[in-house]
Design an enzyme around this catalytic site. Structure first.
Site, mmCIF file in Angstrom:
data_model
loop_
_atom_site.group_PDB
_atom_site.id
_atom_site.type_symbol
_atom_site.label_atom_id
_atom_site.label_comp_id
_atom_site.label_asym_id
_atom_site.label_seq_id
_atom_site.Cartn_x
_atom_site.Cartn_y
_atom_site.Cartn_z
ATOM 1 N N CYS A 174 0.842 -1.202 0.000
ATOM 2 C CA CYS A 174 0.000 0.000 0.000
ATOM 3 C C CYS A 174 0.879 1.254 0.000
ATOM 4 C CB CYS A 174 -0.906 -0.008 1.228
ATOM 5 S SG CYS A 174 -2.087 1.378 1.231
ATOM 6 N N ASP B 134 0.334 3.781 1.715
ATOM 7 C CA ASP B 134 0.265 4.373 3.061
ATOM 8 C C ASP B 134 1.667 4.726 3.570
ATOM 9 O OD1 ASP B 134 0.114 4.540 6.022
ATOM 10 O OD2 ASP B 134 -1.981 3.964 5.698
ATOM 11 N N ARG C 273 2.882 5.018 6.354
ATOM 12 C CA ARG C 273 3.355 4.332 7.556
ATOM 13 C C ARG C 273 3.845 2.918 7.281
ATOM 14 N NH1 ARG C 273 -2.326 5.044 10.377
ATOM 15 N NH2 ARG C 273 -2.798 4.356 8.254
ATOM 16 N N HIS D 244 -2.180 -4.076 5.011
ATOM 17 C CA HIS D 244 -1.991 -3.641 6.405
ATOM 18 C C HIS D 244 -3.331 -3.354 7.058
ATOM 19 C CE1 HIS D 244 -2.642 0.783 5.840
ATOM 20 N NE2 HIS D 244 -2.418 0.443 4.594
ATOM 21 N N CYS E 168 -6.063 -0.055 6.873
ATOM 22 C CA CYS E 168 -5.870 0.508 5.527
ATOM 23 C C CYS E 168 -7.061 1.384 5.129
ATOM 24 C CB CYS E 168 -5.693 -0.624 4.520
ATOM 25 S SG CYS E 168 -5.370 -0.040 2.841
HETATM 26 CO CO CO Z 1 -3.435 1.135 2.971
#
Ligand code: CO
Length: 217
Positions: A43, A45, A47, A99, A102
């Site tokens: 992803c 993302d 993090r 994750h 998400c």
């Molecule tokens: Co995500």
């Protein structure tokens, strides 16, 4: 210019100094070429960073990231990444890493107009549709959300297995192996969902076997 923007270039200078202090030949070796054993599809993302969570160095993982770690068959980007990883880099492992928490998966749990994201998230909504009976039998929203994250990873692994380059290489050499992982942002822990590539390939073979030898006539 923000303070943080300038900080990035200061960080870069410190990073160079640190690498050279540990190994004066570091960048010379890095420039020589890449031989990553892994293709990581994760992803976007901020993090969930592939190299950090795997504890590996530059050069060890070929990375593709998008919203909700999707492998969409009409996405030229992911197709090119997979083809290059399999045919040129000859990676031994392809990982789809989702994750918990998400945002993309969460959006797919609640039907509403997301504009540009509608078509992208349709792949995720389809994962929900395939597994609706299981998901709607889960009593809490959090547990349902977590399970959809896992089911999405498994479905995207199946999408990787469907790719012709992956099939050809796997049948001819035994590689790449496809794995589904989930990262937990709350604890930092990575879990292997233990995808059975043999069984998943068998399940889809009837309609997705794209090896030349399997063509009729
Ligand atoms: Co995500």
């Amino acid at each position: 210019m923000s303070r943080f923007y300038k900080q990035v270039f200061e960080n870069n200078e410190k990073w160079i100094a640190g690498k050279l202090a540990a190994d004066p030949e570091y960048f010379k070796k890095l420039a020589y070429g890449q031989h990553p054993e892994f293709l990581y599809i994760g992803c976007s993302d901020s993090r969930v960073t592939a190299e950090d969570l795997m504890g590996v160095e530059p050069g060890q993982v070929f990375v593709h990231r998008n919203i909700a770690n999707l492998v969409v068959p009409t996405d030229n980007n992911v197709n090119a990444v997979i083809q290059f990883a399999v045919e040129q880099l000859k990676v031994k492992h392809i990982v789809v890493c989702g994750h918990y928490g998400c945002g993309g998966v969460k959006a797919a749990l609640h039907p509403h107009d997301m504009g540009q994201l509608n078509s992208w998230l349709q792949t995720l909504r389809d994962v929900y549709r395939f597994h609706m009976d299981e998901l709607e039998g889960i009593p809490t929203e959090e547990a349902r959300f977590n399970r959809l994250v896992e089911l999405n990873v498994l479905e995207q692994c199946i999408n990787v297995i469907k790719v012709d380059h992956v099939q050809r290489s796997w049948y001819n050499t035994g590689y790449p192996l496809v794995h589904g992982w989930v990262f937990d942002i709350k604890t930092g822990r990575l879990t292997d969902l233990r995808l059975n590539m043999e069984a998943e390939s068998r399940n889809i073979r009837k309609i997705y076997d794209l090896r030349p030898s399997s063509n009729p006539g």
